[in-house]
Write a protein that holds these residues in place. Sequence first.
Motif, PDB file in Angstrom:
ATOM      1  N   LEU A 152      -5.561  -0.743  11.586  1.00 51.83           N
ATOM      2  CA  LEU A 152      -4.652  -0.310  12.657  1.00 51.83           C
ATOM      3  C   LEU A 152      -5.450   0.187  13.864  1.00 51.83           C
ATOM      4  CD1 LEU A 152      -1.546  -0.030  12.931  1.00 51.83           C
ATOM      5  CD2 LEU A 152      -1.808   2.367  12.328  1.00 51.83           C
ATOM      6  N   GLY A 181      -1.129  -8.748   7.803  1.00 52.21           N
ATOM      7  CA  GLY A 181      -0.934  -7.904   8.980  1.00 52.21           C
ATOM      8  C   GLY A 181      -2.209  -7.388   9.616  1.00 52.21           C
ATOM      9  N   PHE A 182      -3.358  -7.562   8.932  1.00 56.89           N
ATOM     10  CA  PHE A 182      -4.607  -7.063   9.528  1.00 56.89           C
ATOM     11  C   PHE A 182      -4.965  -7.872  10.771  1.00 56.89           C
ATOM     12  CE2 PHE A 182      -7.118  -4.302   6.345  1.00 56.89           C
ATOM     13  CZ  PHE A 182      -5.955  -3.681   5.935  1.00 56.89           C
ATOM     14  N   GLY A 234      -0.110   2.358   9.238  1.00 57.10           N
ATOM     15  CA  GLY A 234      -1.206   1.579   8.667  1.00 57.10           C
ATOM     16  C   GLY A 234      -0.913   1.067   7.271  1.00 57.10           C
ATOM     17  N   GLU A 235       0.359   1.021   6.876  1.00 62.71           N
ATOM     18  CA  GLU A 235       0.694   0.481   5.548  1.00 62.71           C
ATOM     19  C   GLU A 235       0.777  -1.043   5.632  1.00 62.71           C
ATOM     20  OE1 GLU A 235       0.432   2.332   3.191  1.00 62.71           O
ATOM     21  OE2 GLU A 235       1.124   4.348   3.660  1.00 62.71           O
ATOM     22  N   TYR A 236       0.487  -1.703   4.539  1.00 62.59           N
ATOM     23  CA  TYR A 236       0.385  -3.167   4.556  1.00 62.59           C
ATOM     24  C   TYR A 236       0.584  -3.725   3.147  1.00 62.59           C
ATOM     25  CZ  TYR A 236      -4.181  -2.044   2.664  1.00 62.59           C
ATOM     26  OH  TYR A 236      -5.178  -1.549   1.866  1.00 62.59           O
ATOM     27  N   LEU A 248       1.048  -4.629  10.184  1.00 65.68           N
ATOM     28  CA  LEU A 248       0.765  -3.249   9.743  1.00 65.68           C
ATOM     29  C   LEU A 248       1.872  -2.337  10.252  1.00 65.68           C
ATOM     30  CD1 LEU A 248      -2.999  -3.008  10.717  1.00 65.68           C
ATOM     31  CD2 LEU A 248      -2.123  -2.568   8.437  1.00 65.68           C
ATOM     32  N   THR A 249       2.264  -1.374   9.457  1.00 64.87           N
ATOM     33  CA  THR A 249       3.245  -0.402   9.947  1.00 64.87           C
ATOM     34  C   THR A 249       2.535   0.603  10.862  1.00 64.87           C
ATOM     35  OG1 THR A 249       2.903   1.237   8.213  1.00 64.87           O
ATOM     36  CG2 THR A 249       4.434  -0.558   7.719  1.00 64.87           C
ATOM     37  N   SER A 289       0.854  -1.201   0.000  1.00 66.97           N
ATOM     38  CA  SER A 289       0.000   0.000   0.000  1.00 66.97           C
ATOM     39  C   SER A 289       0.886   1.246   0.000  1.00 66.97           C
ATOM     40  CB  SER A 289      -0.937   0.005   1.203  1.00 66.97           C
ATOM     41  OG  SER A 289      -0.219   0.128   2.411  1.00 66.97           O
ATOM     42  N   GLN A 338      -6.843  -2.703  15.785  1.00 70.20           N
ATOM     43  CA  GLN A 338      -5.812  -3.340  16.613  1.00 70.20           C
ATOM     44  C   GLN A 338      -5.498  -2.502  17.856  1.00 70.20           C
ATOM     45  OE1 GLN A 338      -2.356  -4.236  14.234  1.00 70.20           O
ATOM     46  NE2 GLN A 338      -3.446  -5.686  12.929  1.00 70.20           N
ATOM     47  N   PRO A 366      -5.863  -8.616   4.077  1.00 67.73           N
ATOM     48  CA  PRO A 366      -4.476  -8.336   3.681  1.00 67.73           C
ATOM     49  C   PRO A 366      -3.503  -8.762   4.783  1.00 67.73           C
ATOM     50  CG  PRO A 366      -5.888  -6.427   3.281  1.00 67.73           C
ATOM     51  CD  PRO A 366      -6.690  -7.398   4.080  1.00 67.73           C
TER      52      PRO A 366
END
Lengths: 420, 116
Positions: free
Chosen positions: B63, A323-324, A276-278, A272-273, A228, B66, A321
Motif C-alpha cells: 500500500l 491487488g499489489f 492494506g488488506e488483500y 488493496l483495501t 489477510s 502504491q 498477491p
Amino acid sequence: MAESARIIDPSPAAKASKPMPVILLVDDDEITRISMAGRLKRLGYRVIEASDGVAGLAAIRAHRPDLVILDWMMPGLDGPSVCEALRADQELRSSQVVLMTAHDQPEQIAEGLSRGADDFLSKAASKQEVLARVQASLRSSALVREIERTRDDLDRSHRLLSAKQTELESELQSAADFVRAQLPLPGMPAPGVSMQWAYQPSLALGGDLFQVSAWGTDTLGLYILDASGHGVSAALRAVALMSFLREDNLAKAVGSFDPGAIITEANRRFPLTQDGEYFTLWVGRLHLPSRTLSYAAAGHCGAFLHSLEGTSQWLSSASLPLGFDPTIPFHSATAQLQPRDRLYLLSDGIYEAPSPTGELWGRDRLQATLETHRTHTLAHSIGEAMTTARLWLGGDIFPDDVALLGVEVLDGSASAKDKP
Amino acid sequence: MQIRERRIGQSVILDLMGELTYANRTIFKAAVERSKQGGCRHLILNMRGVRFLDSSALGTLALLTQSLSVTQGMVSLLNPQSYVQEIVTLANLHTLLPVYTSEQDALAGSRLPAAG
C-alpha cells in the motif's frame, strides 16, 4: 407491626439541602425511646420509631434506614436476635446496627458483636458520645451504601454486557455457519474424483476458503483463497471473492475458465483495501478426460501434487498477491495427473504452525506426513496431517486459519487419449 | 517496535527495530506519515533490526509503494534479515520495491542488487 413504627418530623434546623440520614430507633421502653428520639431529632436526624424487635424488622424492610439503633433487652425478639435476623437476610444484611444497652460489660459487647452488631451505645451516653457514635456509624453506612450502589451498577453493566455478548456470539455463529455452508460437501465432486477436507478457522470466522466444483461437463474448478487478517472483516471479504469465483460469474466477468485469466481479472477487481488488506489465491482447472491440470497463483503457496508414480511437486511460484499491482497479468502453468494422484490445496496456517519453541512445522514436514500416509484413504491422510500438525503445535488452537483439502483422481476415471 | 528517522536530502531512512506486524502497524504508519509530510521522496526502510514480517505488513508495504508512486515517490528496503528477505521473495514484493544491501546504493537510488 407497621402501626407501631412512627416517623418524627425533623427539626427545622436540620432541613438542609442534602438528604437527611434516617435513623430507626427500636426500644420497647417508651420513655427511653422518646428521650433518645428527641436527642437524635435535635441533632438533626430524621427518626423512625419501633416498639419491639418484630416491628423493628418490619420498619427496616419498609424504610431501609441509614442506621438502626436497637435496644438489647426487648420482649419477644431482643436486640441481638434482630441483628442475627438482619445478617441472615440477603437484602438487609448490610444494615448498619448499633446496640443500645444499660450495661457495657466486655462479655456483653463481645456477644453483641458476634451476633451481628456494628457498635455499642450506652443508654447513659452523653450527648457528645451519642453524636460521635451516630456520626461514625452513619459514615460507615454511607460507605456501605456507596459500595452497594457501585456493585448494583456493575451487576447491571455485567448483565447488559453478557446479553450483548450472547447476542454477538449468536450472530457470529450464524455468520460462521453461513461461511462454512459455502464450502464443498466432501465426496465425489465429479465422476472419478474423490474429495475430502479439514477446516479449522483460528476464530469463529475464517478468512481462508476453498471450493471444488464442476466448471462445465468435463472440467473441475478448484481454488483456495486467503484473506489477510482475521475475523468478520476477513470472512466478509473472502465470501465476496468467493462470489466472484462462482462458475456463472466467471463466465460473465472473465469469459474464460483459464486460471491465469481468472486471477488477472480478480487482481484488477480486488485492490488493496485502505488498511492494506488483500488476498492470496490459487486457482486450478482440472480437465477430467485428460487429467490435465492448469493452474495459476497470486501469492498463494498452498498447492501440492502428490504423485503416486511420478514426481510430487508444489504447484506454486513466487507471485504477487491480489491487488499489489493491479496492472500485471497472471499466467497459467500445467501439470499432468496420473490415476490415484492426489492434489492438496492448503492454507499456510497448517505448515506455519509453530512448536512451543517457535519453530514452524514447515512444508517439508507436511509433505513427509502426507507421503507417509499415502497408502491410506484420502480422509485418513488429511486427518493424520491435521493430527501431526496439532502435535507439533502442542495444542488444538492454531494461531492462523487452517484448511487442508485433498482431491484424488481415481483409477479409470478418464481416458488418457482425451485431450483438453 | 522502535523507529528512528534520518533525513538525508529528499530521502528518509527509517531504522526499524523489532517486528513489523499487524500489532505494530499504527506506529509504523505514523512514522511513514511523518516522513511523507516532511516532503520525503524516497523512503528507505532499514530492515536490519526487523526479525519478523507478517502478512499484514506485506499489505502495508504494498500500500505504501502504491501511495508513494502517486506522488512520484518510492520505497526501498535496506538490509533485510534472511527470514524477512525470504518472505519478501515468496510474495514477489521485490518486484514492486527495490531491495538494497548498502545504504549508499539505496540513497543513490540504484536498483541493484535486488533480493531473490
